[in-house]
Motif scaffolding. Structure first.
Motif, PDB file in Angstrom:
ATOM      1  N   GLN A  42     -21.650  -7.485  -8.751  1.00 55.98           N
ATOM      2  CA  GLN A  42     -21.649  -6.362  -7.812  1.00 55.98           C
ATOM      3  C   GLN A  42     -22.772  -5.381  -8.146  1.00 55.98           C
ATOM      4  N   ALA A  43     -22.946  -5.089  -9.422  1.00 55.87           N
ATOM      5  CA  ALA A  43     -24.002  -4.160  -9.839  1.00 55.87           C
ATOM      6  C   ALA A  43     -25.391  -4.712  -9.530  1.00 55.87           C
ATOM      7  N   SER A  44     -25.498  -6.028  -9.430  1.00 60.90           N
ATOM      8  CA  SER A  44     -26.771  -6.667  -9.095  1.00 60.90           C
ATOM      9  C   SER A  44     -26.916  -6.875  -7.590  1.00 60.90           C
ATOM     10  N   LYS A  45     -26.021  -6.256  -6.828  1.00 64.66           N
ATOM     11  CA  LYS A  45     -26.091  -6.224  -5.364  1.00 64.66           C
ATOM     12  C   LYS A  45     -25.748  -7.546  -4.672  1.00 64.66           C
ATOM     13  N   PHE A  46     -24.987  -8.404  -5.338  1.00 68.05           N
ATOM     14  CA  PHE A  46     -24.511  -9.605  -4.674  1.00 68.05           C
ATOM     15  C   PHE A  46     -23.246  -9.240  -3.905  1.00 68.05           C
ATOM     16  N   PRO A  47     -23.050  -9.795  -2.723  1.00 64.34           N
ATOM     17  CA  PRO A  47     -21.923  -9.384  -1.882  1.00 64.34           C
ATOM     18  C   PRO A  47     -20.580  -9.856  -2.416  1.00 64.34           C
ATOM     19  N   ALA A  48     -19.574  -9.048  -2.128  1.00 58.50           N
ATOM     20  CA  ALA A  48     -18.199  -9.431  -2.440  1.00 58.50           C
ATOM     21  C   ALA A  48     -17.696 -10.354  -1.338  1.00 58.50           C
ATOM     22  N   GLY A  49     -16.659 -11.090  -1.653  1.00 66.04           N
ATOM     23  CA  GLY A  49     -16.013 -11.959  -0.676  1.00 66.04           C
ATOM     24  C   GLY A  49     -14.537 -11.665  -0.631  1.00 66.04           C
ATOM     25  N   ARG A  50     -13.782 -12.626  -0.163  1.00 66.97           N
ATOM     26  CA  ARG A  50     -12.335 -12.442  -0.027  1.00 66.97           C
ATOM     27  C   ARG A  50     -11.548 -12.963  -1.206  1.00 66.97           C
ATOM     28  N   THR A  51     -12.155 -13.853  -1.980  1.00 67.19           N
ATOM     29  CA  THR A  51     -11.432 -14.449  -3.095  1.00 67.19           C
ATOM     30  C   THR A  51     -12.021 -13.984  -4.417  1.00 67.19           C
ATOM     31  N   GLU A  52     -11.217 -14.109  -5.444  1.00 64.32           N
ATOM     32  CA  GLU A  52     -11.669 -13.695  -6.768  1.00 64.32           C
ATOM     33  C   GLU A  52     -12.392 -14.827  -7.476  1.00 64.32           C
ATOM     34  N   LEU A  53     -13.275 -14.452  -8.359  1.00 65.04           N
ATOM     35  CA  LEU A  53     -13.947 -15.394  -9.236  1.00 65.04           C
ATOM     36  C   LEU A  53     -12.918 -15.854 -10.255  1.00 65.04           C
ATOM     37  N   ALA A  54     -12.664 -17.144 -10.290  1.00 60.69           N
ATOM     38  CA  ALA A  54     -11.623 -17.680 -11.173  1.00 60.69           C
ATOM     39  C   ALA A  54     -12.169 -17.898 -12.578  1.00 60.69           C
ATOM     40  N   PRO A  55     -11.353 -17.652 -13.596  1.00 57.43           N
ATOM     41  CA  PRO A  55     -11.787 -17.881 -14.978  1.00 57.43           C
ATOM     42  C   PRO A  55     -11.637 -19.343 -15.390  1.00 57.43           C
ATOM     43  N   ALA A  56     -11.996 -20.262 -14.515  1.00 58.39           N
ATOM     44  CA  ALA A  56     -11.875 -21.699 -14.784  1.00 58.39           C
ATOM     45  C   ALA A  56     -13.269 -22.295 -14.926  1.00 58.39           C
ATOM     46  N   ALA A  57     -13.540 -22.918 -16.052  1.00 55.04           N
ATOM     47  CA  ALA A  57     -14.870 -23.445 -16.365  1.00 55.04           C
ATOM     48  C   ALA A  57     -15.413 -24.352 -15.267  1.00 55.04           C
ATOM     49  N   ALA A  58     -14.602 -25.264 -14.769  1.00 57.17           N
ATOM     50  CA  ALA A  58     -15.070 -26.210 -13.756  1.00 57.17           C
ATOM     51  C   ALA A  58     -15.519 -25.489 -12.495  1.00 57.17           C
ATOM     52  N   LEU A  59     -14.790 -24.461 -12.097  1.00 50.15           N
ATOM     53  CA  LEU A  59     -15.152 -23.702 -10.892  1.00 50.15           C
ATOM     54  C   LEU A  59     -16.376 -22.833 -11.139  1.00 50.15           C
ATOM     55  N   LEU A  60     -16.475 -22.221 -12.296  1.00 52.48           N
ATOM     56  CA  LEU A  60     -17.613 -21.356 -12.608  1.00 52.48           C
ATOM     57  C   LEU A  60     -18.911 -22.153 -12.693  1.00 52.48           C
ATOM     58  N   LYS A  61     -18.842 -23.397 -13.070  1.00 51.81           N
ATOM     59  CA  LYS A  61     -20.029 -24.249 -13.140  1.00 51.81           C
ATOM     60  C   LYS A  61     -20.557 -24.576 -11.745  1.00 51.81           C
ATOM     61  N   GLN A  62     -19.717 -24.441 -10.735  1.00 52.27           N
ATOM     62  CA  GLN A  62     -20.109 -24.756  -9.362  1.00 52.27           C
ATOM     63  C   GLN A  62     -20.769 -23.584  -8.646  1.00 52.27           C
ATOM     64  N   VAL A  63     -20.777 -22.418  -9.271  1.00 51.97           N
ATOM     65  CA  VAL A  63     -21.394 -21.229  -8.670  1.00 51.97           C
ATOM     66  C   VAL A  63     -22.688 -20.933  -9.424  1.00 51.97           C
ATOM     67  N   VAL A  64     -23.802 -20.907  -8.703  1.00 58.38           N
ATOM     68  CA  VAL A  64     -25.087 -20.664  -9.349  1.00 58.38           C
ATOM     69  C   VAL A  64     -25.655 -19.309  -8.958  1.00 58.38           C
ATOM     70  N   ILE A  65     -26.475 -18.807  -9.845  1.00 61.59           N
ATOM     71  CA  ILE A  65     -27.147 -17.524  -9.620  1.00 61.59           C
ATOM     72  C   ILE A  65     -28.379 -17.776  -8.777  1.00 61.59           C
TER      73      ILE A  65
END
Length: 132
Positions: free
Chosen positions: A109-132
């Motif tokens: 958020q501080a880097s100005k990326f938009p929020a969505g409707r769902t939360e970022l999950a603390p699950a390694a497999a899911l976090l690996k699927q989201v890239v910067i």
């Protein structure tokens, strides 16, 4: 009739390929409520070293091009893993996975990326699927 079947197969292949592509932080991968929780955790556990505005102090900045530029194309799991294993500096590894995910949401958020409707999950497999 064959052309309809071929067209359907092509359509399904395209849909499947898009589903497999990684999401990016521009896709709204955290919620505003999650970033707000992360901001509270940051104020209590991180601001002393990283600055109240994530600008860096005793520790490096955690927002903007200086922080995210070198991470372009990297999975969000890299940031999560770094925070999870090494922060806070005075008590590494003491944050709960959900707290780390909330902190990552605040950093995004501080880097100005938009929020969505769902939360970022603390699950390694899911976090690996989201890239910067």
């Amino acid at each position: 009739m064959k052309s309809v079947g071929v067209a359907a197969l092509v359509f399904l292949a395209v849909v499947s390929l898009r589903a497999q592509q990684a999401r990016t932080v521009k896709d709204g991968v955290y919620s505003d409520a999650q970033a707000a929780r992360g901001k509270e955790i940051f104020a209590m556990r991180c601001a002393l070293c990283h600055g109240e505005m994530l600008e860096g102090a005793a520790g490096p900045p955690l927002a903007g091009e200086v922080f995210l530029g070198p991470r372009d194309g990297q999975p969000v799991s890299d940031i999560f893993d770094k925070i999870n294993a090494t922060m806070p500096a005075d008590a590494p590894g003491t944050l709960e996975p959900q707290q780390v995910a909330d902190l990552v949401a605040f950093i995004l958020q501080a880097s100005k990326f938009p929020a969505g409707r769902t939360e970022l999950a603390p699950a390694a497999a899911l976090l690996k699927q989201v890239v910067i």
